[in-house]
Scaffold this motif. Structure first.
Motif, mmCIF file in Angstrom:
data_model
loop_
_atom_site.group_PDB
_atom_site.id
_atom_site.type_symbol
_atom_site.label_atom_id
_atom_site.label_comp_id
_atom_site.label_asym_id
_atom_site.label_seq_id
_atom_site.Cartn_x
_atom_site.Cartn_y
_atom_site.Cartn_z
ATOM 1 N N GLY A 50 79.136 83.667 81.927
ATOM 2 C CA GLY A 50 78.081 83.220 83.456
ATOM 3 C C GLY A 50 78.455 83.609 84.654
ATOM 4 O O GLY A 50 79.525 83.042 85.183
ATOM 5 N N GLU A 75 76.842 82.586 86.853
ATOM 6 C CA GLU A 75 76.390 81.145 87.735
ATOM 7 C C GLU A 75 78.554 80.645 87.464
ATOM 8 O O GLU A 75 78.009 79.333 88.037
ATOM 9 C CB GLU A 75 75.025 80.757 86.809
ATOM 10 N N ASP A 85 78.672 88.647 84.095
ATOM 11 C CA ASP A 85 78.019 88.114 82.072
ATOM 12 C C ASP A 85 77.936 90.198 81.994
ATOM 13 O O ASP A 85 76.617 91.026 83.217
ATOM 14 C CB ASP A 85 76.656 87.732 82.785
ATOM 15 N N GLY A 137 76.696 82.739 76.745
ATOM 16 C CA GLY A 137 75.557 83.739 76.446
ATOM 17 C C GLY A 137 76.227 83.732 75.000
ATOM 18 O O GLY A 137 75.548 85.593 74.557
ATOM 19 N N ASP A 167 72.962 87.845 77.745
ATOM 20 C CA ASP A 167 73.392 87.026 77.008
ATOM 21 C C ASP A 167 74.396 88.125 75.795
ATOM 22 O O ASP A 167 73.304 88.313 74.560
ATOM 23 C CB ASP A 167 73.355 86.274 76.064
HETATM 24 MG MG MG Z 1 75.044 82.214 79.942
#
Ligand code: MG
Ligand code: AMP
Length: 408
Positions: free
Chosen positions: A188, A190, A230, A254, A261
């Motif tokens: 991710g 984030e 990602d 993901g 993803d």
């Molecule tokens: Mg994600």
């Protein structure tokens, strides 16, 4: 770029997912020899049988006097004292006794012991109250264990008591199944390490640390693969690293319908997909694939989903790989203390606290069951198995629960 509207992966039932997982984790890993004092929590890989009797000679179970029962109730002449661990070679003749302490081997000629509370001794002359039977207060040879007794079967988990048993037998090594090595990767853009400063929109990585803790609690050795942004190429490299270093690879995040993803196509490219989605809540996007003997689980990013999916699908596989013949949590019936609402369309595993109350197991919900709300796992020791339905389940209803921890 156009967004996909429908997942390409067929949805399997919980039962079908479990059947597929059982098939790919059915054979335990290799075994290894370890010292019994390091074996707690490990699973026995070769049947352990007794090669010596325990005790190896008759021993007194009391502090008192060793005597010959055939001498009857007449006073005895006390000829010596045997304490646990002193190796005096004495033989009792007619009318004789020795002082003996708990655990000391019975002297030759003796066939019974009298507890000190029943006796008097004056000038080495012993008198006692009551009768004396052959074998009284004696632990006979082989009382605890006979040669050839099965002490621990294959598949038994070594408890603290078992550590005592195995060391008491003088075993230097026991064969146990190898612990699975499990690599855990968070994904991710984030996602940040928890002790870093996080930017607006960032989240701290809960999943990798929670999953590694769950992996350790399941008896496995965890490896952290860190956090992958990602980026398909980067995630591919991390997955290959995990496959090289571990028996099982777990990723978080993901696996949904987002444009970034990548985990599902990567696992599909690198291995054989067992299933790509499960009709299950929380954790519908959970996927499983195999590469040779390696097993990969793609778990969702929502922290509760990843942990509940781990509990229901991954943990049994990890237990099987280390030879546990009963890899599932105990399933019990509980009584609800308050109304809960089922999911309309999927079986749901709701977090609850189960306690023993007035002769039954009662379950209290941990509150809002949102898949991001880690507080719904706080203090939970059970997953209530709630069938889909439109009607609320009212207080007093009985439901099945998987016990994930000790009853309170
Ligand atoms: Mg994600
Ligand atoms: P994803 O499955 O990647 O779509 O993520 C679903 C949700 O879980 C998003 O809100 C993510 O920010 C969050 N999430 C993903 N990975 C983690 C993680 N390692 N720790 C905590 N939350 C996460």
């Amino acid at each position: 770029m156009t967004m996909q509207r429908e997942s390409a992966w067929p949805m399997v039932s919980v039962a079908d997912a479990q059947t597929l997982i059982t098939a790919i984790s059915a054979t335990p890993l290799t075994s290894e020899q370890i010292a019994p004092h390091q074996a707690a929590g490990r699973i026995i890989a070769t049947t352990i049988t007794a090669t010596t009797a325990m005790p190896s000679e008759p021993r007194s179970t009391v502090d008192g006097y060793a005597v010959r029962s055939s001498d009857g109730t007449m006073p005895r002449q006390v000829i010596a004292e045997l304490t646990a661990g002193n190796n005096l070679a004495v033989t009792l003749g007619a009318g004789q006794a020795v002082r003996i302490m708990t655990g000391a081997p019975l002297p030759r000629g003796a066939d019974a012991a009298i507890m000190v509370e029943r006796t008097r001794e004056v000038d080495d002359v012993l008198t006692f109250s009551g009768e004396i039977r052959a074998g009284e207060c004696v632990l006979p040879t082989g009382h605890d264990m006979q040669v050839g007794d099965v002490v621990m079967p294959v598949g038994a988990e070594v408890s603290p008591g078992d550590v005592g048993l195995l060391t008491s037998m003088g075993l230097r090594h026991v064969a146990v199944y190898r612990r699975p090595v499990v690599a855990v990767l968070s994904t991710g853009d984030e996602v940040y390490e928890y002790d870093e400063a996080i930017p607006y929109g960032g989240v701290r990585d809960a999943n990798r640390h929670a999953l590694l803790a769950a992996v350790a609690a399941a008896g496995c050795e965890g490896i952290s693969l860190g956090i992958a942004r990602d980026d398909a190429a980067l995630q591919r490299t991390k997955i290959l690293e995990g496959l090289a270093r571990a028996d099982v690879l777990i990723t978080s995040g993901g696996v949904s319908m987002g444009t970034r993803d990548y985990i599902k196509p990567l696992l599909a490219e690198l291995g054989t997909v067992q299933f790509g989605r499960i009709a299950f809540k929380p954790g519908k996007p959970t996927m499983c694939a195999t590469v040779g003997s390696r097993i990969m689980f793609g778990l969702p990013g929502n922290p509760v989903s990843s942990l509940v999916s781990f509990e229901v699908f991954v943990r049994p596989a990890l237990r099987r790989l280390q030879g546990d013949p009963q890899p599932h949590r105990p399933l019990v019936q509980v009584t609800l203390t308050s109304t809960i609402n089922p999911s309309p369309d999927r079986p749901e595993y709701q977090r609850a606290i189960v306690a023993w109350h007035n002769g039954q197991l009662v379950a209290t919900t941990t509150g809002a069951q949102g898949s991001s709300r880690l507080l719904s796992l706080r203090a939970a020791n059970a997953l209530l198995v709630i069938a889909p339905g439109a009607e609320p389940l009212v207080a007093g209803s009985h439901v099945a629960a998987l016990l994930t921890g000790a009853v309170r």
